[in-house]
Design a protein around this motif. Structure first.
Motif, PDB file in Angstrom:
ATOM      1  N   UNK A 274      20.915 -31.581 -67.612  1.00  0.00           N
ATOM      2  CA  UNK A 274      19.630 -30.886 -67.493  1.00  0.00           C
ATOM      3  C   UNK A 274      18.486 -31.897 -67.416  1.00  0.00           C
ATOM      4  N   UNK A 275      18.534 -32.895 -68.265  1.00  0.00           N
ATOM      5  CA  UNK A 275      17.500 -33.925 -68.293  1.00  0.00           C
ATOM      6  C   UNK A 275      17.425 -34.658 -66.948  1.00  0.00           C
ATOM      7  N   UNK A 276      18.556 -34.958 -66.356  1.00  0.00           N
ATOM      8  CA  UNK A 276      18.582 -35.635 -65.055  1.00  0.00           C
ATOM      9  C   UNK A 276      17.996 -34.739 -63.957  1.00  0.00           C
ATOM     10  N   UNK A 277      18.305 -33.453 -64.005  1.00  0.00           N
ATOM     11  CA  UNK A 277      17.735 -32.508 -63.030  1.00  0.00           C
ATOM     12  C   UNK A 277      16.209 -32.467 -63.149  1.00  0.00           C
ATOM     13  N   UNK A 278      15.719 -32.401 -64.360  1.00  0.00           N
ATOM     14  CA  UNK A 278      14.273 -32.345 -64.591  1.00  0.00           C
ATOM     15  C   UNK A 278      13.616 -33.643 -64.137  1.00  0.00           C
ATOM     16  N   UNK A 279      14.263 -34.747 -64.403  1.00  0.00           N
ATOM     17  CA  UNK A 279      13.729 -36.047 -63.980  1.00  0.00           C
ATOM     18  C   UNK A 279      13.509 -36.074 -62.468  1.00  0.00           C
ATOM     19  N   UNK A 280      14.428 -35.476 -61.720  1.00  0.00           N
ATOM     20  CA  UNK A 280      14.323 -35.432 -60.257  1.00  0.00           C
ATOM     21  C   UNK A 280      13.193 -34.523 -59.787  1.00  0.00           C
ATOM     22  N   UNK A 281      12.831 -33.540 -60.589  1.00  0.00           N
ATOM     23  CA  UNK A 281      11.856 -32.522 -60.182  1.00  0.00           C
ATOM     24  C   UNK A 281      10.471 -32.702 -60.787  1.00  0.00           C
ATOM     25  N   UNK A 282      10.323 -33.529 -61.814  1.00  0.00           N
ATOM     26  CA  UNK A 282       9.092 -33.516 -62.608  1.00  0.00           C
ATOM     27  C   UNK A 282       7.828 -33.869 -61.812  1.00  0.00           C
ATOM     28  N   UNK A 283       7.909 -34.793 -60.869  1.00  0.00           N
ATOM     29  CA  UNK A 283       6.712 -35.144 -60.094  1.00  0.00           C
ATOM     30  C   UNK A 283       6.255 -33.982 -59.224  1.00  0.00           C
ATOM     31  N   UNK A 284       7.207 -33.287 -58.599  1.00  0.00           N
ATOM     32  CA  UNK A 284       6.858 -32.117 -57.789  1.00  0.00           C
ATOM     33  C   UNK A 284       6.263 -31.020 -58.666  1.00  0.00           C
ATOM     34  N   UNK A 285       6.842 -30.839 -59.838  1.00  0.00           N
ATOM     35  CA  UNK A 285       6.330 -29.827 -60.758  1.00  0.00           C
ATOM     36  C   UNK A 285       4.898 -30.142 -61.163  1.00  0.00           C
ATOM     37  N   UNK A 286       4.651 -31.404 -61.488  1.00  0.00           N
ATOM     38  CA  UNK A 286       3.299 -31.796 -61.909  1.00  0.00           C
ATOM     39  C   UNK A 286       2.287 -31.557 -60.777  1.00  0.00           C
ATOM     40  N   UNK A 287       2.633 -31.959 -59.568  1.00  0.00           N
ATOM     41  CA  UNK A 287       1.709 -31.782 -58.441  1.00  0.00           C
ATOM     42  C   UNK A 287       1.392 -30.305 -58.215  1.00  0.00           C
ATOM     43  N   UNK A 288       2.412 -29.472 -58.305  1.00  0.00           N
ATOM     44  CA  UNK A 288       2.184 -28.039 -58.131  1.00  0.00           C
ATOM     45  C   UNK A 288       1.297 -27.491 -59.249  1.00  0.00           C
ATOM     46  N   UNK A 289       1.584 -27.869 -60.475  1.00  0.00           N
ATOM     47  CA  UNK A 289       0.787 -27.386 -61.611  1.00  0.00           C
ATOM     48  C   UNK A 289      -0.660 -27.843 -61.470  1.00  0.00           C
TER      49      UNK A 289
END
Length: 179
Positions: A26-41
């Motif tokens: 789960x942590x690895x999946x989030x690591x891959x997505x976190x920058x996109x999530x931040x930009x969207x937020x």
């Protein structure tokens, strides 16, 4: 379909492991997505700290409901949907006002590119939520119309109409600012 070592296959494997309770996956999946999530937020709230809070809440919600992911192929879409709902809830609760110091700092910026980008971000921010969401998903997240329709549970025609209207509103809004 997928070859061993294929990034898509690796992600699918991580999603399956995460669904079974593997925290590292789960942590690895989030690591891959976190920058996109931040930009969207950030596009929703225009504030670094609030965007970080939204991402953290999104990750928490995803963690406690990871077992509900039906299609591992759509993990990123599922996560984006959680983020959008979290951001919209945050906006409703807070009805954010940009602090005066922030406005002054942005107005005194020397960089024209930043100013132009801020004009676009401001124009997107002024859109109705349904238009803002389709613009963000299409142009910032890179999703196709069908993916957006699936994510928002609406017909593809509605997504196309909302994209068309949003683009026209953005053009008109940005033209007014140039005058």
């Amino acid at each position: 379909m997928y070859r061993k070592g294929d990034p898509v296959m690796l992600q699918l494997t991580k999603v399956k492991k995460a669904k079974k309770g593997n925290d590292k996956a789960f942590q690895e999946l989030i690591e891959e997505e976190k920058n996109k999530l931040y930009r969207m937020a950030y596009l929703y709230v225009k504030n670094e700290n609030d965007a970080i809070d939204i991402v953290h809440e999104t990750i928490y919600k995803a963690y406690i409901s990871i077992k509900k992911v039906k299609e591992p192929d759509y993990f990123s879409t599922w996560l984006s949907k959680i983020l959008i709902n979290t951001a919209l809830d945050f906006i409703k609760k807070n009805k954010k006002v940009i602090p005066f110091e922030e406005v002054e700092r942005l107005e005194s910026s020397e960089d024209l590119h930043i100013a132009e980008s801020l004009d676009l971000v401001d124009a997107i921010d002024r859109l109705e939520e349904k238009y803002k969401t389709v613009i963000i998903l299409r142009y910032y997240k890179g999703l196709q119309v069908k993916e957006i329709a699936d994510m928002l549970d609406c017909p593809e025609g509605t997504v196309k109409t909302n994209l068309h209207r949003a683009i026209n509103k953005l053009r008109a809004d940005l033209r007014e600012e140039c005058l």
